[in-house]
Design a protein around this motif. Structure first.
Motif, PDB file in Angstrom:
ATOM      1  N   GLN A 165       0.816  -1.045  -0.139  1.00 49.33           N
ATOM      2  CA  GLN A 165       0.038   0.144  -0.056  1.00 49.33           C
ATOM      3  C   GLN A 165       0.775   1.314   0.131  1.00 49.33           C
ATOM      4  OE1 GLN A 165      -2.447  -1.635   3.480  1.00 49.33           O
ATOM      5  NE2 GLN A 165      -3.919  -0.644   2.378  1.00 49.33           N
ATOM      6  N   VAL A 166       1.910   1.362   0.700  1.00 47.68           N
ATOM      7  CA  VAL A 166       3.055   2.422   0.685  1.00 47.68           C
ATOM      8  C   VAL A 166       3.341   2.786  -0.518  1.00 47.68           C
ATOM      9  CG1 VAL A 166       4.957   3.315   1.661  1.00 47.68           C
ATOM     10  CG2 VAL A 166       3.327   2.050   3.217  1.00 47.68           C
ATOM     11  N   LEU A 170       2.767   5.850  -3.149  1.00 49.99           N
ATOM     12  CA  LEU A 170       3.951   6.596  -3.476  1.00 49.99           C
ATOM     13  C   LEU A 170       4.037   6.885  -5.168  1.00 49.99           C
ATOM     14  CD1 LEU A 170       6.904   5.417  -1.432  1.00 49.99           C
ATOM     15  CD2 LEU A 170       5.741   7.672  -1.411  1.00 49.99           C
ATOM     16  N   ARG A 171       3.556   5.763  -5.788  1.00 50.80           N
ATOM     17  CA  ARG A 171       3.410   5.668  -7.161  1.00 50.80           C
ATOM     18  C   ARG A 171       2.082   6.394  -7.634  1.00 50.80           C
ATOM     19  NH1 ARG A 171       4.702  -0.657  -8.127  1.00 50.80           N
ATOM     20  NH2 ARG A 171       6.959  -0.496  -8.103  1.00 50.80           N
ATOM     21  N   ASP A 172       1.126   6.498  -6.902  1.00 51.35           N
ATOM     22  CA  ASP A 172      -0.124   7.313  -7.145  1.00 51.35           C
ATOM     23  C   ASP A 172       0.150   8.843  -6.937  1.00 51.35           C
ATOM     24  OD1 ASP A 172      -1.268   4.795  -7.996  1.00 51.35           O
ATOM     25  OD2 ASP A 172      -2.227   4.652  -6.404  1.00 51.35           O
ATOM     26  N   GLU A 175       3.315  13.893  -7.581  1.00 46.95           N
ATOM     27  CA  GLU A 175       3.510  15.482  -7.215  1.00 46.95           C
ATOM     28  C   GLU A 175       4.258  15.668  -6.035  1.00 46.95           C
ATOM     29  OE1 GLU A 175      -0.058  13.842  -4.780  1.00 46.95           O
ATOM     30  OE2 GLU A 175       0.814  13.564  -7.060  1.00 46.95           O
ATOM     31  N   THR A 176       4.512  14.653  -5.188  1.00 47.14           N
ATOM     32  CA  THR A 176       5.533  15.042  -4.200  1.00 47.14           C
ATOM     33  C   THR A 176       6.683  15.592  -4.368  1.00 47.14           C
ATOM     34  OG1 THR A 176       6.227  12.748  -3.936  1.00 47.14           O
ATOM     35  CG2 THR A 176       4.153  13.346  -2.586  1.00 47.14           C
ATOM     36  N   GLY A 177       7.141  15.015  -5.504  1.00 46.02           N
ATOM     37  CA  GLY A 177       8.611  15.675  -6.192  1.00 46.02           C
ATOM     38  C   GLY A 177       9.661  15.938  -5.145  1.00 46.02           C
TER      39      GLY A 177
END
Length: 460
Positions: A165-166, A170-172, A175-177
């Protein structure tokens, strides 16, 4: 045919080449912005920042204008703070705000806090509300604290999730970039309960719960902790990153080792410069600022020098009887001064790195006295023998040997006691130690040598 500057690397041995700098200056003088941008395009942001620092002050505003949007957040982050202040003063608040918005919080705060209050507010007014609140919150913490140093961008997950799930989250959310090395695990109150290294996440089966993978033991940094203490924790526990928590224990940010490397370098440099009274010691610092920082310590040294001169004046009769004493006296003081500086440097560094504490102060003093005794015996033997042979006066050789031994012992004691005493009274030992240690070794050197010479009844 293309010029040499265009066909050869601009950087050699981590420095901008002289011919490259001259090419940039020529393009600026010709008001050829396109040529300036062509020359600057291959440069790494750190090298582009060096370009601003290497050029004369008069060229910095034209260079910023020629570069336009090439002058980005990465370049400003790498720039010397004095030079950056000059460059930012030439930019519009909206342009600065755009660059600041692209920075990590810690870099943005470092830039904003150096600006004049009215200029900083103008930039903040141009920023998006979320970015502005993040920076204003960081600026509410004490200067040189973990709150100013930390970045708010981080990855935190609850412990009930599975590793799969983690990874999916992260893949979804690309935008955290952000770059990160650890994932923080938090409880429902957003208090950190553990960490996971990326290597663990990538090598663990998807169905394993986070709670079974994370490391619960971690080093937490209070948001108000001084940055020097933060650096010591990173050194002591070999940290890559560490969570920063507020007074309620909630996760509010993260500090990474790249920031700590900068702090360690900065603090070490500051201590060395403080010991010499050289102020910030930056070649880009305005002349008047350097003057103000240095002259007060020169005045203090003038005062301590008068004390030493007063001691010499008390032995005017002895010196008149044997003029050679006037030539030999500075040797005793100088040797003591150098010995004191060595011990003081060791003590100040030990205090700064928490190696020297109340628990081992007396052990350290005894150690430095033993070192001073060995140094003193060696120097005294060489100096005494040299004076006796060259001047043909065994008595004078014995006197100067005894004075040198005494002064080196005093230097060893003062080199530890002065920094420790200043630290005990919450004064920065790096700032004032050299003045007091120099005064002690000069005064005691003159006093010991001339007193012994007087007691020995030396005459010409």
């Amino acid at each position: 045919m293309m010029s040499d500057a265009a066909t050869t690397p601009a950087v050699e041995d981590n420095r901008l080449r002289g011919d490259f700098l001259r090419a940039v200056e020529a393009a600026l003088e010709a008001d050829d912005a396109a040529r300036v941008r062509e020359l600057a395009t291959p440069l790494h942001p750190a090298d582009l920042a060096d370009l601003f620092e290497q050029l004369a002050t008069d060229w910095r505003e034209p260079l910023a204008a020629a570069l336009g949007d090439m002058l980005d957040a990465d370049t400003l982050s790498e720039m010397n703070e004095w030079v950056r202040d000059e460059v930012i003063a030439t930019l519009e608040p909206a342009q600065v705000a755009e660059a600041v918005s692209e920075m990590d919080t810690d870099d943005a705060v470092a830039l904003i806090e150096e600006m004049e209050p009215e200029d900083a507010q103008a930039v903040l007014d141009e920023m998006a509300p979320d970015d502005r609140v993040a920076i204003e919150t960081a600026l509410s913490y004490p200067e040189e604290s973990a709150g100013r140093l930390m970045q708010r961008e981080l990855i935190a997950v609850p412990e009930h999730l599975g590793i799969g799930q983690v990874i999916d989250w992260l893949r979804d959310h690309p935008e955290t970039g952000m770059d990160f090395w650890e994932i923080f695990v938090v409880d429902p109150a957003h208090k950190p309960v553990g960490t996971m290294r990326l290597s663990w996440v990538l090598t663990t089966p998807r169905d394993i719960p986070v709670a079974d993978v994370m490391q619960r033991e971690q080093t937490l940094i209070p948001v108000t902790m001084d940055q020097e203490e933060v650096a010591l924790r990173f050194q002591k526990y070999a940290l890559i990153s560490a969570a920063v928590v507020d007074e309620d224990g909630r996760l509010v940010g993260v500090i990474t080792v790249d920031d700590i490397v900068h702090i360690i370098s900065q603090e070490a440099g500051e201590d060395i410069l403080k010991m010499t009274g050289a102020g910030d010691g930056d070649i880009n610092e305005p002349v008047l600022d350097s003057y103000k920082a240095r002259v007060k310590w020169l005045i203090a040294n003038l005062g301590t020098a008068l004390i030493s001169s007063t001691v010499i004046a008390q032995f005017e009769g002895t010196i008149e009887k044997m003029v050679i004493l006037a030539a030999l006296t500075p040797i005793v003081a100088s040797i003591g001064g150098n010995a004191g500086t060595q011990t003081m440097a060791v003590a100040v560094r030990a205090l700064a790195t928490d190696q020297l504490t109340e628990a081992n102060t007396w052990r350290t003093i005894r150690r430095e006295i033993r070192v001073a005794l060995l140094n003193g015996l060696t120097i005294a033997a060489l100096l005494g023998l040299g004076v006796a042979v060259l001047l043909g006066n065994m008595q004078l050789g014995a006197v100067i040997a005894a004075a040198a031994l005494f002064n080196i012992m005093v230097a060893g004691l003062a080199g530890v006691l002065v920094p420790v005493t200043l630290n005990h009274f919450r004064a920065d030992p790096a700032v004032a130690s050299s003045v007091f240690v120099t005064m002690t070794t000069d005064t005691m050197g003159f006093l010991a040598f001339l007193t012994l010479a007087s007691l020995a009844g030396l005459t010409g």
